[in-house]
Design a protein around this motif. Structure first.
Motif, mmCIF file in Angstrom:
data_model
loop_
_atom_site.group_PDB
_atom_site.id
_atom_site.type_symbol
_atom_site.label_atom_id
_atom_site.label_comp_id
_atom_site.label_asym_id
_atom_site.label_seq_id
_atom_site.Cartn_x
_atom_site.Cartn_y
_atom_site.Cartn_z
ATOM 1 N N UNK A 7 0.808 -1.227 0.000
ATOM 2 C CA UNK A 7 0.000 0.000 0.000
ATOM 3 C C UNK A 7 0.839 1.274 0.000
ATOM 4 N N UNK A 8 2.038 1.226 0.522
ATOM 5 C CA UNK A 8 2.884 2.420 0.521
ATOM 6 C C UNK A 8 3.419 2.734 -0.868
ATOM 7 N N UNK A 9 3.243 1.785 -1.794
ATOM 8 C CA UNK A 9 3.756 1.980 -3.146
ATOM 9 C C UNK A 9 2.773 2.704 -4.046
ATOM 10 N N UNK A 10 1.491 2.691 -3.681
ATOM 11 C CA UNK A 10 0.456 3.181 -4.591
ATOM 12 C C UNK A 10 -0.384 4.271 -3.948
ATOM 13 N N UNK A 11 -0.896 5.146 -4.774
ATOM 14 C CA UNK A 11 -1.835 6.148 -4.283
ATOM 15 C C UNK A 11 -3.151 5.477 -3.904
ATOM 16 N N UNK A 12 -3.689 5.860 -2.768
ATOM 17 C CA UNK A 12 -5.029 5.422 -2.378
ATOM 18 C C UNK A 12 -6.017 6.278 -3.154
ATOM 19 N N UNK A 13 -6.650 5.683 -4.152
ATOM 20 C CA UNK A 13 -7.525 6.453 -5.038
ATOM 21 C C UNK A 13 -8.776 6.970 -4.339
ATOM 22 N N UNK A 14 -9.125 6.366 -3.214
ATOM 23 C CA UNK A 14 -10.303 6.824 -2.470
ATOM 24 C C UNK A 14 -10.117 8.250 -1.967
ATOM 25 N N UNK A 15 -8.855 8.666 -1.813
ATOM 26 C CA UNK A 15 -8.586 10.007 -1.278
ATOM 27 C C UNK A 15 -8.584 11.076 -2.371
ATOM 28 N N UNK A 16 -8.579 10.670 -3.633
ATOM 29 C CA UNK A 16 -8.460 11.668 -4.708
ATOM 30 C C UNK A 16 -9.532 11.519 -5.785
ATOM 31 N N UNK A 17 -10.347 10.475 -5.713
ATOM 32 C CA UNK A 17 -11.398 10.276 -6.704
ATOM 33 C C UNK A 17 -12.772 10.415 -6.058
ATOM 34 N N UNK A 18 -13.651 11.099 -6.724
ATOM 35 C CA UNK A 18 -15.017 11.232 -6.222
ATOM 36 C C UNK A 18 -15.801 9.960 -6.502
ATOM 37 N N UNK A 19 -16.869 9.766 -5.758
ATOM 38 C CA UNK A 19 -17.736 8.617 -5.981
ATOM 39 C C UNK A 19 -18.341 8.651 -7.385
#
Length: 429
Positions: free
Chosen positions: A110-122
């Motif tokens: 998980x430290x390798x990838x962006x957490x898309x939940x924090x930058x993408x809208x529903x």
């Protein structure tokens, strides 16, 4: 494996399975674009089949975004996993990386990838098929954007079925065993071929999930040594020992099944929808009697798929731009063009709702019917292979012990217990 193959003289995209990847040429910056920012992009074994398509895709993106350029590198399937692992450790991942569901465990870094939940809208996430988005999550967090997928169907020889006195092909594993027995008794041919070689065991492993078996638990330990797991082991052992599977299933890969089907020696082929066209080209007499239906499932009703997704490096200096490029690749317009170019299935709901995937033309070919069946399965398809680091080791362990039971060298109980013990004591799991 999962990479895209143009069917020329019937090459199967394998195991599922099957098979896919993307292309974009490296671009040398000219003096006119020295001020551009560069997005680095890796794909898996898409060249040279789709080089032209991706060159145009990148050109379109760069024309719309003159401050950006894309440097695309296509990686052979055989080294992609190791190359990505090394890049994670060295913290030098490219901005956007194409991952396959077989490499799903890499998303657990998980430290390798962006957490898309924090930058993408529903609203953006909801454009994608929910089951495909779910398959790109790890521990409830989104680390991949679904790109495209493949799902097997069943292709059956209606002439052989008629000779065996069968009106319909099997829908599930219980019916498959009954059909296999009747075809053997009535025609002296086999119903189907499925490889038990370690490197081609994906379809067998998926059958565990379809029949209600969890292979690996949340702690990474073997979860298949259960009553249901033993029943699945016994299912395959019984088919082999009852003479309902060719002996070559222990020694040959899926290409042997293709050859047997084209020779009229087996009644069913489990493959992607693109196989229909190749069968018709290579053996027209078999193509004329071949019909497509949905893939075999178990009591769970689960259907399997292989998924390609796009992940964004957490170390990217251009997170917004990298995300913009990944969303551009997977938008409706580009998925519509790509899926029709390659015979793969889209991750965008709007694309799947296109008439190409939903409506049969008045003069529908067998290939058209296969595509509609395959697309229909996408709504509930799942990635049934566990996202574990040593998936190839798991295949080896289960293959070795399952084959030992099939050859009566071990009982089913001992074979599955030994397999569970070997996995749980494997270093580095």
């Amino acid at each position: 494996m999962f990479y895209i193959v143009k069917w020329n003289r019937f090459r199967l995209f394998a195991t599922f399975g099957l098979i896919l990847t993307f292309l974009i040429s490296c671009t040398t910056l000219s003096p006119t674009n020295l001020n551009t920012q560069e997005i680095k992009f890796w794909t898996i074994q898409l060249q040279p089949q789709f080089t032209n398509y991706f060159n145009q895709l990148i050109t379109d993106f760069e024309n719309d975004n003159p401050d950006l350029s894309v440097r695309w590198i296509d990686i052979p399937w055989s080294v992609m996993e190791k190359k990505t692992q090394s890049a994670i450790l060295a913290k030098n991942l490219p901005d956007v990386v194409n991952l396959n569901s077989s490499f799903g465990y890499l998303l657990t870094e998980t430290n390798a990838w962006l957490n898309l939940d924090t930058i993408l809208s529903d609203s953006v996430k909801n454009q994608y098929l929910p089951n495909l988005w779910q398959a790109s999550k790890i521990n409830g967090k989104s680390f991949g954007i679904p790109w495209y997928a493949t799902t097997n169907i069943t292709i059956y020889n209606s002439q052989l079925f008629q000779q065996a006195g069968l009106e319909q092909p099997p829908k599930n594993y219980s019916e498959l065993a009954e059909v296999a027995k009747q075809i053997k008794e009535k025609t002296d041919k086999y119903a189907f071929f499925i490889s038990f070689l370690p490197e081609e065991l994906s379809e067998v492993l998926e059958s565990f999930g379809k029949m209600g078996v969890t292979l690996i638990d949340v702690d990474g330990k073997a979860a298949f040594n259960t009553k249901t797991g033993r029943a699945v082991f016994k299912y395959w052992v019984d088919l082999y020992q009852d003479g309902l599977l060719p002996k070559e299933v222990l020694t040959k890969g899926s290409q042997a099944g293709v050859d047997l089907y084209q020779a009229g020696e087996i009644a069913m082929l489990f493959s992607g929808s693109e196989a229909i066209e190749a069968i018709s080209e290579d053996t027209p007499e078999i193509g004329q009697v071949s019909k497509p239906v949905s893939q075999i499932t178990g009591e769970t009703g689960k259907k399997s798929m292989m998924l390609m997704n796009l992940a964004i490096s957490s170390n990217t200096k251009l997170p917004d731009r990298a995300l913009k490029f990944a969303l551009f690749i997977t938008n409706n317009q580009n998925q519509t063009a790509f899926t029709q170019e390659t015979n793969v299935l889209p991750s965008i709901t709007q694309t799947l709702e296109n008439n190409y995937f939903q409506s049969l033309p008045s003069n529908a070919s067998t290939q058209d019917k296969a595509r509609i069946i395959s697309a229909d399965q996408m709504l509930k398809a799942e990635v049934l292979l566990p996202p574990v680091k040593n998936l190839n080791k798991l295949k080896q362990i289960i293959s070795r012990n399952l084959q030992a039971a099939m050859l009566a060298e071990k009982t089913v109980e001992k074979a599955i217990a030994d397999a569970a013990f070997e996995w749980d004591n494997l270093s580095g799991i």
